[in-house]
Design a protein around this motif. Sequence first.
Motif, PDB file in Angstrom:
ATOM      1  N   PHE A   6      48.498  44.378  -9.547  1.00  0.00           N
ATOM      2  CA  PHE A   6      48.401  43.281  -8.576  1.00  0.00           C
ATOM      3  C   PHE A   6      47.369  42.261  -9.019  1.00  0.00           C
ATOM      4  O   PHE A   6      47.571  41.045  -8.859  1.00  0.00           O
ATOM      5  N   GLU A   7      46.222  42.732  -9.552  1.00  0.00           N
ATOM      6  CA  GLU A   7      45.215  41.799 -10.032  1.00  0.00           C
ATOM      7  C   GLU A   7      45.746  40.944 -11.182  1.00  0.00           C
ATOM      8  O   GLU A   7      45.451  39.745 -11.275  1.00  0.00           O
ATOM      9  N   GLU A  41      48.099  38.338  -9.802  1.00  0.00           N
ATOM     10  CA  GLU A  41      47.338  37.288  -9.134  1.00  0.00           C
ATOM     11  C   GLU A  41      46.797  36.262 -10.126  1.00  0.00           C
ATOM     12  O   GLU A  41      46.752  35.063  -9.846  1.00  0.00           O
ATOM     13  N   LYS A  42      46.417  36.734 -11.338  1.00  0.00           N
ATOM     14  CA  LYS A  42      45.888  35.823 -12.349  1.00  0.00           C
ATOM     15  C   LYS A  42      46.989  34.961 -12.966  1.00  0.00           C
ATOM     16  O   LYS A  42      46.793  33.775 -13.228  1.00  0.00           O
ATOM     17  N   GLU A  69      50.180  34.365 -11.766  1.00  0.00           N
ATOM     18  CA  GLU A  69      51.099  33.661 -10.884  1.00  0.00           C
ATOM     19  C   GLU A  69      50.381  33.109  -9.650  1.00  0.00           C
ATOM     20  O   GLU A  69      50.940  33.049  -8.566  1.00  0.00           O
ATOM     21  N   CYS A  70      49.138  32.710  -9.847  1.00  0.00           N
ATOM     22  CA  CYS A  70      48.338  32.242  -8.719  1.00  0.00           C
ATOM     23  C   CYS A  70      48.957  31.019  -8.056  1.00  0.00           C
ATOM     24  O   CYS A  70      48.830  30.821  -6.845  1.00  0.00           O
ATOM     25  N   LEU A  72      51.608  32.015  -5.381  1.00  0.00           N
ATOM     26  CA  LEU A  72      51.220  32.908  -4.287  1.00  0.00           C
ATOM     27  C   LEU A  72      50.663  32.155  -3.084  1.00  0.00           C
ATOM     28  O   LEU A  72      50.387  32.761  -2.053  1.00  0.00           O
ATOM     29  N   SER A  76      46.738  37.103  -1.837  1.00  0.00           N
ATOM     30  CA  SER A  76      46.686  38.154  -2.843  1.00  0.00           C
ATOM     31  C   SER A  76      48.094  38.637  -3.078  1.00  0.00           C
ATOM     32  O   SER A  76      48.993  38.407  -2.245  1.00  0.00           O
ATOM     33  N   PHE A  77      48.319  39.338  -4.185  1.00  0.00           N
ATOM     34  CA  PHE A  77      49.687  39.768  -4.480  1.00  0.00           C
ATOM     35  C   PHE A  77      50.176  40.793  -3.460  1.00  0.00           C
ATOM     36  O   PHE A  77      51.350  40.814  -3.106  1.00  0.00           O
ATOM     37  N   GLU A  78      49.276  41.640  -2.963  1.00  0.00           N
ATOM     38  CA  GLU A  78      49.679  42.601  -1.938  1.00  0.00           C
ATOM     39  C   GLU A  78      50.081  41.876  -0.661  1.00  0.00           C
ATOM     40  O   GLU A  78      51.086  42.214  -0.029  1.00  0.00           O
ATOM     41  N   TYR A 128      51.190  38.879  -0.529  1.00  0.00           N
ATOM     42  CA  TYR A 128      52.452  38.209  -0.843  1.00  0.00           C
ATOM     43  C   TYR A 128      53.627  39.171  -0.699  1.00  0.00           C
ATOM     44  O   TYR A 128      54.671  38.824  -0.140  1.00  0.00           O
TER      45      TYR A 128
END
Length: 510
Positions: free
Chosen positions: A151-152, A155-156, A158-159, A162, A166-168, A170
């Motif tokens: 997820f981190e 996030e980097k 595909e910021c 989003l 955060s990806f979670e 999302y």
Amino acid sequence: MKKEISKSHSLKRRLLIALITCLLTVMIICTALFEAVYRRTTDTVDDHFGKLTDIAYDEVTDTLCADDLECMRGILNCYCREMSYEMNQGFGGVTEDDISTYLATRAGSYFDDIYITKDIFFVIDNDGITAVDLFDGRHGTDADTVVKNAFETFEKTECDDLDGLSFEEYLLSNKDLADARYTKEGDGYIIVWKNMSEFSGHSQCVGLLSNACVHWKGQMKSASDMEIGELHDNMDLLFRKYTIVMLSAVGGVLVLFIIIAAVLSKKLSDPVVSEHDMLVEINEMKTTFLSDASHELKTPLAAMSGYAQNAEYDLENGSTDAVKEKLKRISSEANRMALMVTQILDATRIEEGRLVLDPSPCDLDALVRETVETYFVVLNKNNNRLALRIPLDLPKVQADSARMQRVFVNLISNSLKHTHNGTILIRAEEEGSEIKVTVKDTGCGISEEDLPHIWERYYKGKHSETGTGLGLFICRFIVESHGGKIWVESEVGKGTSFMLTLPVSPGQTV
């Protein structure tokens, strides 16, 4: 007398010395340039080979990740279908409160049967995300850690997509929508998720996460370094070897160049040479045409041969329906080949001045419909649709129906060849003492580079690989021989419209 001879020999010696000096100078310059090119080449290889490796790595990674992503989508879809069936049938006594636990528990045995390794199964609900390590089929911090790291990474990379989540967050907000993503950052991750509501009344989102998707990067780097070293060795041997060959050949090349230049300078002043060059150009153009025509005729012949063999096999096995279908295809290819042969014969008659028109009052609607009924099925290979807009009260035109049928066949053939899943419109309208006909398609259009040359004989276009280049040449000659005109309007990517005019037959209402 001896003094004059002595002066002549002295002049020859000076000329010989000058020639040898020039050759040595050229050889030294060529050697220095050759060495400089060699050094520059090795430097370029060092600079760009790594970039090429990175590009190759990106292309391979994108392809493999896309394939893995589609595979994981299919597997997850099968899992959702089977779990929905089990829950709909009441297997295991699953209630709404323990659906997530049931799905996570069943994931281990289900995915173990289809041999998935290094994958994480997860369930998304309002309480968060529950992860299962499919490698050993147990819950644990390892799976949670992999999910967190993934997820981190997402996030980097595909910021921008989003919207600050955060990806979670999302995933939780998009759990009702099936989606998939992958990233090449770090070890690489592929994630797919899907809501089971498509197969059951339970709105439950599940997904798969694959990690270490780009483990081959280090191997590619090692292989790249080995290849660079081997390439340097081969280049060094090759360049050194051919330096000697070049030094030996440069003298002969210069002498040969001088001789050829002298001969050519003499011949170029002769008017016969210009005529010879023109004949050579014409011969090359005809050779190219014969090659293209042979290829165009060979294609339907090969198809006919294949269908005939298949029909023979079907006939031996008693499949008469299949034989009928093959015979229809053979007939279609034969008609195609007949069109090409007729086109070549028409071009020959035009070239020799033997194409004679026999104009008479002609019903344009009947002519176009007869052409379409005869050839549209034969020529339509790209799933196109045909629309006719010809008024029933349109006056007759003064035309040779057989020749005009060739014009419409060529125009329709061009439209069908350059249009895929589109529409071919044939429209006719009365304009004073003429009838204007438009053949319009929704195809790829004609480039500005090709547009000025499409009426030339044997011209096929820079990007066209099929055809003889005679169709539009014949169309223009026939239409203008009737006293009409033909022109084209085209836009790349939007389609092409061919317009032509024909005179109304005398005695018709205008």
